[in-house]
Design an enzyme around this catalytic site. Structure first.
Site, PDB file in Angstrom:
ATOM      1  N   GLY A 172      -4.862 -16.474 -38.565  1.00  0.00           N
ATOM      2  CA  GLY A 172      -4.466 -15.134 -39.008  1.00  0.00           C
ATOM      3  C   GLY A 172      -4.695 -14.133 -37.894  1.00  0.00           C
ATOM      4  O   GLY A 172      -4.738 -14.479 -36.708  1.00  0.00           O
ATOM      5  N   GLY A 173      -4.891 -12.888 -38.296  1.00  0.00           N
ATOM      6  CA  GLY A 173      -5.077 -11.824 -37.309  1.00  0.00           C
ATOM      7  C   GLY A 173      -6.301 -12.029 -36.436  1.00  0.00           C
ATOM      8  O   GLY A 173      -6.423 -11.431 -35.363  1.00  0.00           O
ATOM      9  N   GLY A 407      14.039 -12.898  -4.007  1.00  0.00           N
ATOM     10  CA  GLY A 407      13.119 -12.035  -4.748  1.00  0.00           C
ATOM     11  C   GLY A 407      11.737 -12.645  -4.825  1.00  0.00           C
ATOM     12  O   GLY A 407      10.716 -11.943  -4.827  1.00  0.00           O
ATOM     13  N   ALA A 408      11.717 -13.976  -4.874  1.00  0.00           N
ATOM     14  CA  ALA A 408      10.421 -14.656  -4.979  1.00  0.00           C
ATOM     15  C   ALA A 408       9.578 -14.413  -3.728  1.00  0.00           C
ATOM     16  O   ALA A 408       8.349 -14.355  -3.795  1.00  0.00           O
ATOM     17  CB  ALA A 408      10.629 -16.140  -5.214  1.00  0.00           C
TER      18      ALA A 408
HETATM   19  C1  HXC Z   1     -14.610 -16.382 -47.608  1.00  0.00           C
HETATM   20  C2  HXC Z   1     -14.489 -18.520 -46.879  1.00  0.00           C
HETATM   21  C3  HXC Z   1     -13.350 -18.211 -46.100  1.00  0.00           C
HETATM   22  C4  HXC Z   1     -12.872 -16.876 -46.132  1.00  0.00           C
HETATM   23  C5  HXC Z   1     -13.802 -20.275 -45.819  1.00  0.00           C
HETATM   24  N1  HXC Z   1     -14.724 -19.814 -46.672  1.00  0.00           N
HETATM   25  N2  HXC Z   1     -12.947 -19.325 -45.470  1.00  0.00           N
HETATM   26  N3  HXC Z   1     -15.103 -17.613 -47.598  1.00  0.00           N
HETATM   27  N4  HXC Z   1     -13.541 -15.996 -46.891  1.00  0.00           N
HETATM   28  N5  HXC Z   1     -11.815 -16.507 -45.406  1.00  0.00           N
HETATM   29  C6  HXC Z   1     -15.840 -20.543 -47.261  1.00  0.00           C
HETATM   30  C7  HXC Z   1     -15.430 -21.578 -48.280  1.00  0.00           C
HETATM   31  O1  HXC Z   1     -15.308 -20.979 -49.541  1.00  0.00           O
HETATM   32  C8  HXC Z   1     -16.608 -22.546 -48.216  1.00  0.00           C
HETATM   33  O2  HXC Z   1     -17.704 -21.971 -48.892  1.00  0.00           O
HETATM   34  C9  HXC Z   1     -16.965 -22.528 -46.763  1.00  0.00           C
HETATM   35  O3  HXC Z   1     -16.436 -21.316 -46.247  1.00  0.00           O
HETATM   36  C10 HXC Z   1     -16.376 -23.666 -45.980  1.00  0.00           C
HETATM   37  O4  HXC Z   1     -15.008 -23.725 -46.271  1.00  0.00           O
HETATM   38  P1  HXC Z   1     -14.275 -25.089 -46.627  1.00  0.00           P
HETATM   39  O5  HXC Z   1     -12.932 -24.733 -47.131  1.00  0.00           O
HETATM   40  O6  HXC Z   1     -15.174 -25.912 -47.505  1.00  0.00           O
HETATM   41  O7  HXC Z   1     -14.203 -25.783 -45.202  1.00  0.00           O
HETATM   42  P2  HXC Z   1     -13.033 -26.622 -44.564  1.00  0.00           P
HETATM   43  O8  HXC Z   1     -12.559 -27.659 -45.523  1.00  0.00           O
HETATM   44  O9  HXC Z   1     -13.538 -27.076 -43.255  1.00  0.00           O
HETATM   45  O10 HXC Z   1     -11.822 -25.619 -44.362  1.00  0.00           O
HETATM   46  C11 HXC Z   1     -11.940 -24.554 -43.470  1.00  0.00           C
HETATM   47  C12 HXC Z   1     -10.755 -23.584 -43.603  1.00  0.00           C
HETATM   48  C13 HXC Z   1     -10.573 -23.167 -45.068  1.00  0.00           C
HETATM   49  C14 HXC Z   1      -9.486 -24.318 -43.124  1.00  0.00           C
HETATM   50  C15 HXC Z   1     -11.026 -22.414 -42.690  1.00  0.00           C
HETATM   51  O11 HXC Z   1     -11.844 -22.761 -45.581  1.00  0.00           O
HETATM   52  C16 HXC Z   1      -9.604 -22.049 -45.241  1.00  0.00           C
HETATM   53  O12 HXC Z   1      -8.395 -22.316 -45.254  1.00  0.00           O
HETATM   54  N6  HXC Z   1     -10.101 -20.840 -45.399  1.00  0.00           N
HETATM   55  C17 HXC Z   1      -9.257 -19.676 -45.633  1.00  0.00           C
HETATM   56  C18 HXC Z   1      -8.573 -19.275 -44.373  1.00  0.00           C
HETATM   57  C19 HXC Z   1      -7.791 -17.992 -44.517  1.00  0.00           C
HETATM   58  O13 HXC Z   1      -6.680 -18.013 -45.088  1.00  0.00           O
HETATM   59  N7  HXC Z   1      -8.388 -16.872 -44.078  1.00  0.00           N
HETATM   60  C20 HXC Z   1      -7.769 -15.614 -44.120  1.00  0.00           C
HETATM   61  C21 HXC Z   1      -6.890 -15.513 -42.888  1.00  0.00           C
HETATM   62  S1  HXC Z   1      -6.138 -13.937 -42.723  1.00  0.00           S
HETATM   63  P3  HXC Z   1     -18.904 -22.831 -49.470  1.00  0.00           P
HETATM   64  O14 HXC Z   1     -19.732 -21.830 -50.197  1.00  0.00           O
HETATM   65  O15 HXC Z   1     -18.276 -23.868 -50.339  1.00  0.00           O
HETATM   66  O16 HXC Z   1     -19.614 -23.423 -48.314  1.00  0.00           O
HETATM   67  C22 HXC Z   1      -7.203 -13.117 -41.810  1.00  0.00           C
HETATM   68  C23 HXC Z   1      -6.770 -11.724 -41.551  1.00  0.00           C
HETATM   69  C24 HXC Z   1      -7.425 -11.184 -40.355  1.00  0.00           C
HETATM   70  O17 HXC Z   1      -8.192 -13.560 -41.410  1.00  0.00           O
HETATM   71  C25 HXC Z   1      -6.740  -9.897 -40.022  1.00  0.00           C
HETATM   72  C26 HXC Z   1      -7.234  -9.280 -38.780  1.00  0.00           C
HETATM   73  C27 HXC Z   1      -6.435  -8.072 -38.449  1.00  0.00           C
END
Ligand code: HXC
Length: 520
Positions: A172-173, A407-408
């Site tokens: 993501g971001g 140019g290079a």
């Molecule tokens: C809160 C989160 C989290 C999140 C993971 N966890 N991502 N908690 N917010 N974004 C937590 C899970 O609930 C879990 O908690 C622990 O972290 C480990 O995650 P798992 O899923 O068990 O691990 P894994 O199987 O290794 O998968 C990792 C992962 C997946 C691929 C990163 O967790 C995932 O897809 N997370 C969401 C990713 C996402 O969509 N993020 C938002 C992106 S947008 P417990 O308590 O069970 O240990 C963004 C915008 C940014 O970030 C903008 C900036 C401008």
């Protein structure tokens, strides 16, 4: 036990608790994935006993979705200062064992604190990323946290070196903080970077792709250029970050450390007098020349797998850090294309921002032509490299080895772009284009007008010879002062070092402006 001793015991216990991050089970899960924890990474990165941790007791403030019941001291990131080879650095390492290293508002505050400290104290900032992105339960607060980090990345850019290690997810971001830093390192098979994951890609475009092929280390190190380094293991990745730092100054007001060498300045390499093939279309390996002229044959390459038609990286020459940029005749004949221009321009700008002199080795047949390049804006991208060299005020020493066409020729740190000392080997050919192309443009009508094919061939050969006599040597450019000297190849190390030493006190400015408007 006195009250004071009880309080000290509590401190010791709380510290021990914070050091466990999200707990043993999650630490084991991290290890099972072949990954180290945030603290283990910092232990490898920093000199022993040098880590000074900040904000160990910080906790998130979120009360949505039952978060008020889940607190971990330190939240999802370990931050602080330390030293690497005795030099101060600021660090943050996201802790995947706490809410997947997801970014809360308080976590962003911890990261911003070390970034501010790095800027204030003029020391590099190294971020080790391993995070599920914005903490979903915090909503807009988490997004605001990213905004705060990005702004600091921008303000720190060109002031202190910023290095990103990607040791897990970065999606993501969140990818934009590493993208704003100077160097990004990824670890193969355990890290990935993308704006949207495979599932979203499938639903939006129908394309089926797995994580590694979409945004793994190899992809970003070879295809997109987002990653400058791809390491096989976390340990190798951390060693690479340390090695990189050894070539860099602490900040834009300082020089990189001098590394004493036993390699004689006057060392000559007779092989260089024979390295250029008689056939101008035959390649040779530019790495040999780089390794031959730098101290102890040690060249630290950046972006080694991306746009391999140009080589960039750091080395020492008589102990001083230099940035080397060199066309690679072995790949696409060393032609400049979009990716080569992007790669080299960012490197040149980094070196210029951080007082690292540039040594440019030229063997370039020109810019790559064709619709793919034109539609992809080779004009704008080529202009980036031209701009980067032209604005750079660090010492610039250029050696033309063979071709330097069109140019290079101008782009590759020529004299008119404020090149300081420009040398050429006797084998160099500095011209608007190669002989065949030139004869075709100038004499094709005349040649076609002759009916006898043998006579056509004879005229073409005669004109080609005439062109080569004039331009297939460095002396026309030398006569006009466009190069400063023609040098014997075996002496290149000595001549470049002597030039750099002469230029060590160089002062050059650009006109006052708010900032430039380089062709992004
Ligand atoms: C809160 C989160 C989290 C999140 C993971 N966890 N991502 N908690 N917010 N974004 C937590 C899970 O609930 C879990 O908690 C622990 O972290 C480990 O995650 P798992 O899923 O068990 O691990 P894994 O199987 O290794 O998968 C990792 C992962 C997946 C691929 C990163 O967790 C995932 O897809 N997370 C969401 C990713 C996402 O969509 N993020 C938002 C992106 S947008 P417990 O308590 O069970 O240990 C963004 C915008 C940014 O970030 C903008 C900036 C401008």
């Amino acid at each position: 036990m006195s009250i004071q001793q009880e309080k000290i015991k509590e401190l010791v216990e709380r510290r021990a608790g914070a050091r466990m991050g999200g707990g043993q089970k999650r630490i084991d899960a991290q290890h099972a994935k072949g990954k180290l924890t945030a603290r283990e990474r910092l232990q490898l990165l920093l000199d022993e006993g040098s880590f000074e941790e900040f904000d160990m007791f910080v906790q998130h403030r979120c009360t949505n979705f039952g978060m008020e019941k889940q607190h971990f001291d330190g939240d999802g990131v370990v931050t602080g200062s330390g030293t690497i080879d005795g030099r101060l650095v600021y660090v943050f390492a996201q802790d995947f064992t706490v809410s997947g290293g997801s970014l809360s508002k308080t976590m962003s505050e911890k990261i911003c604190k070390v970034m501010d400290m790095a800027l204030k104290n003029g020391a590099p900032c190294i971020g080790l990323n391993d995070s599920g992105g914005a903490r979903i339960q915090e909503g807009i607060d988490a997004l605001a946290g990213y905004g705060e980090i990005f702004e600091r990345n921008i303000l720190s850019s060109g002031v202190v070196p910023q290095i990103s290690g990607i040791f897990g997810p970065c999606a993501g971001g969140a990818v934009y903080s590493p993208a704003l830093t100077d160097f990004t390192l990824m670890v193969k098979n355990t890290s990935y970077m993308f704006l949207t994951g495979p599932a979203v890609v499938k639903s939006v475009t129908g394309e089926e792709v797995d994580q590694e092929s979409l945004g793994g280390a190899s992809v970003h190190a070879s295809k997109s250029g987002v990653a400058h380094f791809a390491a096989d293991t976390e340990e190798e990745g951390i060693a690479t970050i340390k090695q990189l730092l050894s070539y860099l100054p602490q900040n834009n007001m300082e020089e990189a450390p001098v590394v004493p060498t036993a390699d004689p300045v006057s060392r000559v390499d007779d092989v260089l007098n024979d390295i250029i093939p008689d056939n101008p279309n035959k390649p040779y390996d530019m790495y040999y020349i780089i390794n031959s002229i730098v101290d102890d044959g040690k060249f630290f390459e950046v972006h080694s797998q991306f746009a391999r038609n140009i080589i960039v990286g750091f080395a020492h020459m008589n102990g001083r850090s230099v940035g080397v940029v060199a066309n690679q005749p072995k790949v696409l004949a060393g032609v400049l294309d979009i990716n080569a221009s992007r790669k080299a321009s960012r490197f040149v700008r980094f070196c210029d921002a951080f007082n690292i002199p540039l040594v440019t080795l030229v063997d370039v047949p020109g810019f790559l032509c064709g619709t793919q390049q034109e539609y992809g804006a080779i004009i704008t991208n080529g202009a980036k490299l031209l701009y980067a060299y032209g604005e750079a005020t660090v010492p610039k020493v250029t050696v033309t080895l063979r071709k330097s066409y069109g140019g290079a020729h101008i782009v590759m740190s020529c004299k008119q772009l404020r090149g300081d000392l420009n040398y050429a080997w006797p084998s160099s050919q500095i011209a608007v284009m190669g002989a065949d192309g030139a004869v075709n443009v100038l004499y094709s009508k005349e040649i076609k007008a002759v009916e006898d094919p043998a006579e056509q061939k004879r005229i073409a050969a005669e004109k080609k010879q005439e062109y080569e006599d004039l331009f297939s040597n460095p002396y026309q450019a030398a006569q006009k002062g466009y190069i400063d000297d023609v040098i014997e190849p075996r002496n290149t190390r000595f001549r470049v070092i002597r030039a750099l030493e002469q230029l060590a006190g160089k002062k050059q400015t650009v006109p006052a402006k708010k900032h430039d408007n380089l062709p992004l």
